[in-house]
Design a protein around this motif. Sequence first.
Motif, PDB file in Angstrom:
ATOM      1  N   TYR A  78      32.069  18.909  26.419  1.00  0.00           N
ATOM      2  CA  TYR A  78      32.264  17.462  26.412  1.00  0.00           C
ATOM      3  C   TYR A  78      31.039  16.871  27.089  1.00  0.00           C
ATOM      4  O   TYR A  78      30.922  16.851  28.312  1.00  0.00           O
ATOM      5  CB  TYR A  78      33.547  17.049  27.127  1.00  0.00           C
ATOM      6  N   ALA A  79      30.106  16.412  26.258  1.00  0.00           N
ATOM      7  CA  ALA A  79      28.751  16.103  26.725  1.00  0.00           C
ATOM      8  C   ALA A  79      28.567  14.627  27.045  1.00  0.00           C
ATOM      9  O   ALA A  79      27.667  13.973  26.534  1.00  0.00           O
ATOM     10  CB  ALA A  79      27.737  16.545  25.675  1.00  0.00           C
ATOM     11  N   PHE A  90      38.119  17.779  34.594  1.00  0.00           N
ATOM     12  CA  PHE A  90      38.056  18.010  33.152  1.00  0.00           C
ATOM     13  C   PHE A  90      36.696  18.571  32.768  1.00  0.00           C
ATOM     14  O   PHE A  90      36.590  19.518  31.979  1.00  0.00           O
ATOM     15  CB  PHE A  90      38.318  16.699  32.407  1.00  0.00           C
ATOM     16  N   ASN A  91      35.638  17.994  33.328  1.00  0.00           N
ATOM     17  CA  ASN A  91      34.278  18.438  33.033  1.00  0.00           C
ATOM     18  C   ASN A  91      34.084  19.905  33.375  1.00  0.00           C
ATOM     19  O   ASN A  91      33.583  20.684  32.562  1.00  0.00           O
ATOM     20  CB  ASN A  91      33.286  17.577  33.821  1.00  0.00           C
ATOM     21  N   TYR A  92      34.498  20.296  34.581  1.00  0.00           N
ATOM     22  CA  TYR A  92      34.258  21.679  35.003  1.00  0.00           C
ATOM     23  C   TYR A  92      35.165  22.663  34.268  1.00  0.00           C
ATOM     24  O   TYR A  92      34.748  23.783  33.956  1.00  0.00           O
ATOM     25  CB  TYR A  92      34.413  21.810  36.518  1.00  0.00           C
ATOM     26  N   GLN A  93      36.385  22.255  33.958  1.00  0.00           N
ATOM     27  CA  GLN A  93      37.270  23.138  33.197  1.00  0.00           C
ATOM     28  C   GLN A  93      36.713  23.405  31.814  1.00  0.00           C
ATOM     29  O   GLN A  93      36.690  24.547  31.342  1.00  0.00           O
ATOM     30  CB  GLN A  93      38.671  22.524  33.094  1.00  0.00           C
ATOM     31  N   ASN A  94      36.246  22.369  31.137  1.00  0.00           N
ATOM     32  CA  ASN A  94      35.780  22.508  29.763  1.00  0.00           C
ATOM     33  C   ASN A  94      34.361  23.058  29.669  1.00  0.00           C
ATOM     34  O   ASN A  94      34.072  23.908  28.815  1.00  0.00           O
ATOM     35  CB  ASN A  94      35.861  21.160  29.042  1.00  0.00           C
ATOM     36  N   SER A  99      33.241  28.181  29.404  1.00  0.00           N
ATOM     37  CA  SER A  99      32.043  28.985  29.128  1.00  0.00           C
ATOM     38  C   SER A  99      32.164  30.376  29.735  1.00  0.00           C
ATOM     39  O   SER A  99      31.739  31.377  29.124  1.00  0.00           O
ATOM     40  CB  SER A  99      30.796  28.288  29.685  1.00  0.00           C
ATOM     41  N   ILE A 100      32.750  30.454  30.921  1.00  0.00           N
ATOM     42  CA  ILE A 100      32.915  31.756  31.576  1.00  0.00           C
ATOM     43  C   ILE A 100      33.866  32.642  30.776  1.00  0.00           C
ATOM     44  O   ILE A 100      33.663  33.865  30.676  1.00  0.00           O
ATOM     45  CB  ILE A 100      33.417  31.578  33.024  1.00  0.00           C
ATOM     46  N   ALA A 145      27.484  21.493  35.700  1.00  0.00           N
ATOM     47  CA  ALA A 145      28.221  22.516  34.948  1.00  0.00           C
ATOM     48  C   ALA A 145      27.293  23.311  34.040  1.00  0.00           C
ATOM     49  O   ALA A 145      27.375  24.538  33.960  1.00  0.00           O
ATOM     50  CB  ALA A 145      29.334  21.864  34.136  1.00  0.00           C
ATOM     51  N   LYS A 146      26.398  22.619  33.355  1.00  0.00           N
ATOM     52  CA  LYS A 146      25.473  23.297  32.453  1.00  0.00           C
ATOM     53  C   LYS A 146      24.565  24.259  33.222  1.00  0.00           C
ATOM     54  O   LYS A 146      24.318  25.388  32.779  1.00  0.00           O
ATOM     55  CB  LYS A 146      24.633  22.271  31.680  1.00  0.00           C
ATOM     56  N   TYR A 147      24.083  23.812  34.371  1.00  0.00           N
ATOM     57  CA  TYR A 147      23.199  24.674  35.151  1.00  0.00           C
ATOM     58  C   TYR A 147      23.959  25.873  35.697  1.00  0.00           C
ATOM     59  O   TYR A 147      23.419  26.991  35.751  1.00  0.00           O
ATOM     60  CB  TYR A 147      22.557  23.873  36.284  1.00  0.00           C
ATOM     61  N   ALA A 148      25.218  25.680  36.066  1.00  0.00           N
ATOM     62  CA  ALA A 148      26.024  26.801  36.552  1.00  0.00           C
ATOM     63  C   ALA A 148      26.193  27.860  35.467  1.00  0.00           C
ATOM     64  O   ALA A 148      26.135  29.065  35.745  1.00  0.00           O
ATOM     65  CB  ALA A 148      27.390  26.297  37.016  1.00  0.00           C
ATOM     66  N   VAL A 149      26.388  27.424  34.224  1.00  0.00           N
ATOM     67  CA  VAL A 149      26.513  28.380  33.120  1.00  0.00           C
ATOM     68  C   VAL A 149      25.188  29.119  32.922  1.00  0.00           C
ATOM     69  O   VAL A 149      25.163  30.334  32.704  1.00  0.00           O
ATOM     70  CB  VAL A 149      26.951  27.681  31.814  1.00  0.00           C
ATOM     71  N   GLU A 150      24.078  28.392  32.995  1.00  0.00           N
ATOM     72  CA  GLU A 150      22.767  29.041  32.879  1.00  0.00           C
ATOM     73  C   GLU A 150      22.615  30.148  33.930  1.00  0.00           C
ATOM     74  O   GLU A 150      22.163  31.260  33.622  1.00  0.00           O
ATOM     75  CB  GLU A 150      21.648  28.011  33.067  1.00  0.00           C
TER      76      GLU A 150
END
Length: 331
Positions: A78-79, A90-94, A99-100, A145-150
């Motif tokens: 959800y960008a 919601f942002n971190y869950q999705n 992603s995890i 969130a995006k950086y955490a996934v990276e």
Amino acid sequence: MQYTSLVTGGAGFIGSHVVTHLIQQNHKVIVLDDLSGGFKENVHPKAIFKEGAITDTQLVNALFEEYTFDYVYHLAAYAAEGLSHFIRKFNYQNNLIGSINLINASVNHAIKCFVFTSSIAVYGDQKLPLQEQQKPQPEDPYGIAKYAVEMDLENAHKLFGLNYITFRPHNVYGPNQNIGDKYRNVVGIFMNQILQNKSLTVFGDGNQSRAFTYIDDVAPYIAKAPAFAKAYNQTFNIGSDIPTTVNTLAQEIATAMKTEVHIEHLEQREEVVHAYSDHSKFSSIFNPSPETPLQEGILKMVDWVYSHGARESSTFENIEITKNLPESWKS
């Protein structure tokens, strides 16, 4: 040889284009999408569509059991950067926990490569043009969130040998975009407002700038990325080199849609004022075609928008924080 690929968010904007390119490359494609922002009509008819969310761990694991995926293309997110301040859970869950789930399953099933679409939102407000060697300093929960996934992908590679390729696209527009989403994708928002004979709403003075990127300058390279061995376990900015102010964008869209520009300036929201990136690293590996000029890309999208018509702007129903929420987002 036919590869089997999972594309999350494959009913959405960028994801649906990636699916089409994979089908053209003779991949067997399974699309996982919860249709919260995408549309089933966007999915290529030769793809296998599964409706569901990446936050559904049981469903994700079942798909990896049912299909032997060679590649995972993770585009589900959800960008909405600005809105992410007010929908933090919601942002971190999705965007993070979902992603995890995919990364865990990819490790457990030993896929060949995990292709992830991050965002230049990870950089925050830094010296321009933004370059991959800069340390990310995200300024909103979406970028965090995006950086955490990276970082998790880097860790999964070091510990488990999971290969990945990360792209940081920015301000992509074109056919299949959800122009009814009032929280993100300003090109689609402006076109939808013009179709409804509304003023174009601009936060602040409109002098903020972005490098708006036509979809054909992004999707093909994401799709074929695993064929480039030198791209493995690397991060790439991808998109247009030419920044444009929001005011100029409004004028270009109005001209393409043959109407006068009527701008309604709203209160400035919390956002990075100027953001565009350097793409020399991407060019050195992928040798891309010249980028699509803004006017040309807008005209192509206008043709698609006229053929599909306006969409009703949706309102996010689960705002978690209302303090400092822009007035235009409250109704």
